[in-house]
Scaffold this active site. Structure first.
Site, PDB file in Angstrom:
ATOM      1  N   ASP A  17       8.619  16.622  12.307  1.00  0.00           N
ATOM      2  CA  ASP A  17       8.305  16.223  10.932  1.00  0.00           C
ATOM      3  C   ASP A  17       6.807  16.309  10.668  1.00  0.00           C
ATOM      4  O   ASP A  17       6.221  15.419  10.053  1.00  0.00           O
ATOM      5  CB  ASP A  17       8.820  14.813  10.657  1.00  0.00           C
ATOM      6  CG  ASP A  17       9.154  14.588   9.182  1.00  0.00           C
ATOM      7  OD1 ASP A  17       9.270  15.583   8.443  1.00  0.00           O
ATOM      8  OD2 ASP A  17       9.306  13.432   8.776  1.00  0.00           O
ATOM      9  N   ILE A  62       0.816  -1.213   0.000  1.00  0.00           N
ATOM     10  CA  ILE A  62       0.000   0.000   0.000  1.00  0.00           C
ATOM     11  C   ILE A  62       0.847   1.259   0.000  1.00  0.00           C
ATOM     12  O   ILE A  62       0.315   2.366  -0.026  1.00  0.00           O
ATOM     13  CB  ILE A  62      -0.964   0.024   1.205  1.00  0.00           C
ATOM     14  CG1 ILE A  62      -0.195  -0.132   2.520  1.00  0.00           C
ATOM     15  CG2 ILE A  62      -2.028  -1.060   1.064  1.00  0.00           C
ATOM     16  CD1 ILE A  62      -1.084  -0.046   3.759  1.00  0.00           C
ATOM     17  N   GLY A  63       2.167   1.121   0.037  1.00  0.00           N
ATOM     18  CA  GLY A  63       3.044   2.283   0.004  1.00  0.00           C
ATOM     19  C   GLY A  63       4.475   1.869  -0.253  1.00  0.00           C
ATOM     20  O   GLY A  63       4.867   0.745   0.054  1.00  0.00           O
ATOM     21  N   LYS A  71       5.274  -2.052   7.995  1.00  0.00           N
ATOM     22  CA  LYS A  71       6.328  -1.247   7.374  1.00  0.00           C
ATOM     23  C   LYS A  71       7.626  -2.047   7.374  1.00  0.00           C
ATOM     24  O   LYS A  71       8.180  -2.362   8.426  1.00  0.00           O
ATOM     25  CB  LYS A  71       6.502   0.052   8.160  1.00  0.00           C
ATOM     26  CG  LYS A  71       7.487   1.050   7.592  1.00  0.00           C
ATOM     27  CD  LYS A  71       7.456   2.305   8.471  1.00  0.00           C
ATOM     28  CE  LYS A  71       8.400   3.379   7.980  1.00  0.00           C
ATOM     29  NZ  LYS A  71       8.329   4.584   8.844  1.00  0.00           N
ATOM     30  N   GLY A 128      11.823   5.478  -0.162  1.00  0.00           N
ATOM     31  CA  GLY A 128      13.236   5.236   0.016  1.00  0.00           C
ATOM     32  C   GLY A 128      13.550   4.342   1.196  1.00  0.00           C
ATOM     33  O   GLY A 128      14.570   3.656   1.219  1.00  0.00           O
ATOM     34  N   CYS A 142       8.959  -0.525   1.998  1.00  0.00           N
ATOM     35  CA  CYS A 142       7.564  -0.667   1.575  1.00  0.00           C
ATOM     36  C   CYS A 142       6.644  -0.885   2.771  1.00  0.00           C
ATOM     37  O   CYS A 142       7.075  -1.317   3.836  1.00  0.00           O
ATOM     38  CB  CYS A 142       7.409  -1.841   0.612  1.00  0.00           C
ATOM     39  SG  CYS A 142       8.436  -1.717  -0.871  1.00  0.00           S
ATOM     40  N   VAL A 143       5.368  -0.576   2.557  1.00  0.00           N
ATOM     41  CA  VAL A 143       4.333  -0.838   3.556  1.00  0.00           C
ATOM     42  C   VAL A 143       3.313  -1.787   2.952  1.00  0.00           C
ATOM     43  O   VAL A 143       2.862  -1.595   1.817  1.00  0.00           O
ATOM     44  CB  VAL A 143       3.638   0.461   4.007  1.00  0.00           C
ATOM     45  CG1 VAL A 143       2.514   0.157   4.985  1.00  0.00           C
ATOM     46  CG2 VAL A 143       4.644   1.397   4.651  1.00  0.00           C
TER      47      VAL A 143
END
Length: 387
Positions: A215, A90-91, A122, A94, A97-98
């Site tokens: 952040d 789903i993501g 994650k 750098g 991945c998720v």
């Protein structure tokens, strides 16, 4: 959890932790003192810490005496994500991945797709930009700070070079995607104020717990099914100043367009640095524009530089409002929100409000938005607001 992308890049490159924005990184002067950071150590597959400040968070949240995180095996997470299949992803960024996965609600053991609890896993690349220290920092904070507006960290996996984190799944993804992704459904005014309020509540909780987020950006604000905002990605979080210290001096790491100018210039970090970042996100919510837009030319490429002249004049606030709203917002409410953004973006940190003050004002705005009837929705036209 929505898109979950991360990298560290120098100014000028595009990057995102849960979406897309430029990461800045600069080391402090050698004479600068670095604040210490307590990070977890490992014992019997669980986390322990050597010290933690005496915090007094609000009643809405909770500071746990020790992390209550599940220690997953790598094989368990392989099963939960169907062996990290591409269609479970789903993501990507750098950092790695998720993946979407399923675990039992009580046992937290892997379960079949569609049964149990949905989670976001994650998986970090061993050569990824998110280093081990950032990974530990995220576990340190999310393992102890519990709040309705912080993404819940369920567990972790650390086997050799394999580092994974397991979060609650956020079905609506990131605020960034809803605001800037091509073809995304426009977010109505009431929902935007709800997102602003709930994100402010999470940030206010962190500041009360003496934690500087560092952040705060649209891609790190994730949304549940009801568009309640939750802050995610705590790899850059920092313990705030203690005693008579007014700031923490540290390496400049943040996201271009969101990081406070004084922090970029000096490396001096305070909670007011987060307040500036909040002002940028609030401006994105009002305008529907990203903080940096390379498709624009001149001053319009930088959202703050472009918007400030309109924020100072309530008669011109309509000029920065998102056209996708179709004019359906209360002029008084828009001016109030614009004023909050303006105060947060003050170039003098001491003149910025505390997040507690921002939260109080936004709560009034959100309440009025809930009560807003169709008769209060007005279409803003340039001719009716020309000075």
């Amino acid at each position: 959890m929505g898109n979950c992308l991360d990298s560290s890049a120098r100014v000028g490159n595009r990057e995102s932790t849960f979406g897309g924005s430029s990461r800045i990184s600069r080391k402090p002067n050698q004479s600068s003192r670095l604040s210490s950071l307590t990070i977890p150590s490992y014992s019997n597959n669980s986390f322990t810490t050597s010290s933690w400040s005496n915090l007094t968070p609000r009643s809405e949240g909770e500071l746990l005496p020790s992390p209550t995180l599940k220690a997953f095996t790598f094989n368990e997470l392989k099963t939960a994500t169907r062996n990290f299949k591409p269609n479970s992803m789903i993501g990507e960024g750098g950092f790695g991945c998720v993946y979407k996965g399923w675990i039992g609600e009580r046992s937290l053991s892997p379960s079949k797709p569609g049964s149990g609890m949905v989670v976001a896993v994650k998986k970090l690349k061993s050569e990824g930009f998110q280093g081990h220290k950032e990974w530990l920092t995220e576990v340190h904070y999310l393992g102890r700070l519990h709040h309705m507006n912080l993404v819940k960290l369920i567990g972790y996996c650390l086997e050799g070079e394999k580092r994974l984190l397991v979060y609650e799944y956020m079905p609506k993804g990131s605020l960034e995607n809803h605001l800037f992704r091509r073809g995304a459904e426009p977010i109505p005014w009431k929902t935007r104020m709800k997102v602003a309020f709930s994100a402010a509540r999470g940030l206010s909780f962190l500041h009360e717990a003496k934690v500087i987020y560092r952040d705060f950006k649209a891609s790190n604000i994730l949304l549940d099914v009801d568009f309640n905002a939750k802050l995610s990605d705590f790899g850059l979080a920092k313990a705030g100043p203690t005693g008579d210290r007014t700031h923490v001096t540290t390496q400049v790491i943040g996201t271009q367009g969101y990081a406070a100018p004084e922090y970029i210039a000096t490396g001096r970090l305070t909670s007011k640095s987060d307040v500036y970042s909040f002002g940028v996100v609030l401006l994105e919510l009002l305008s529907g524009r990203p903080t940096l837009d390379k498709s624009k030319v001149g001053v319009e490429r930088n959202l703050v530089d472009w918007a400030i002249p309109y924020l100072v004049d309530r008669r011109k606030v309509f000029r920065i409002m998102d056209t996708k709203l179709g004019g359906q917002y209360p002029h008084k409410g828009a001016c109030a929100a614009a004023n909050i953004a303006l105060r947060c973006l003050n170039t003098e940190p001491k003149l910025r409000p505390d997040m507690a003050d921002v939260l109080s004002t936004l709560q009034q705005l959100e309440t009025s938005s809930k009560k807003m009837g169709s008769t209060q929705n007005i279409v803003m036209s340039p001719s009716s607001h020309m000075s």
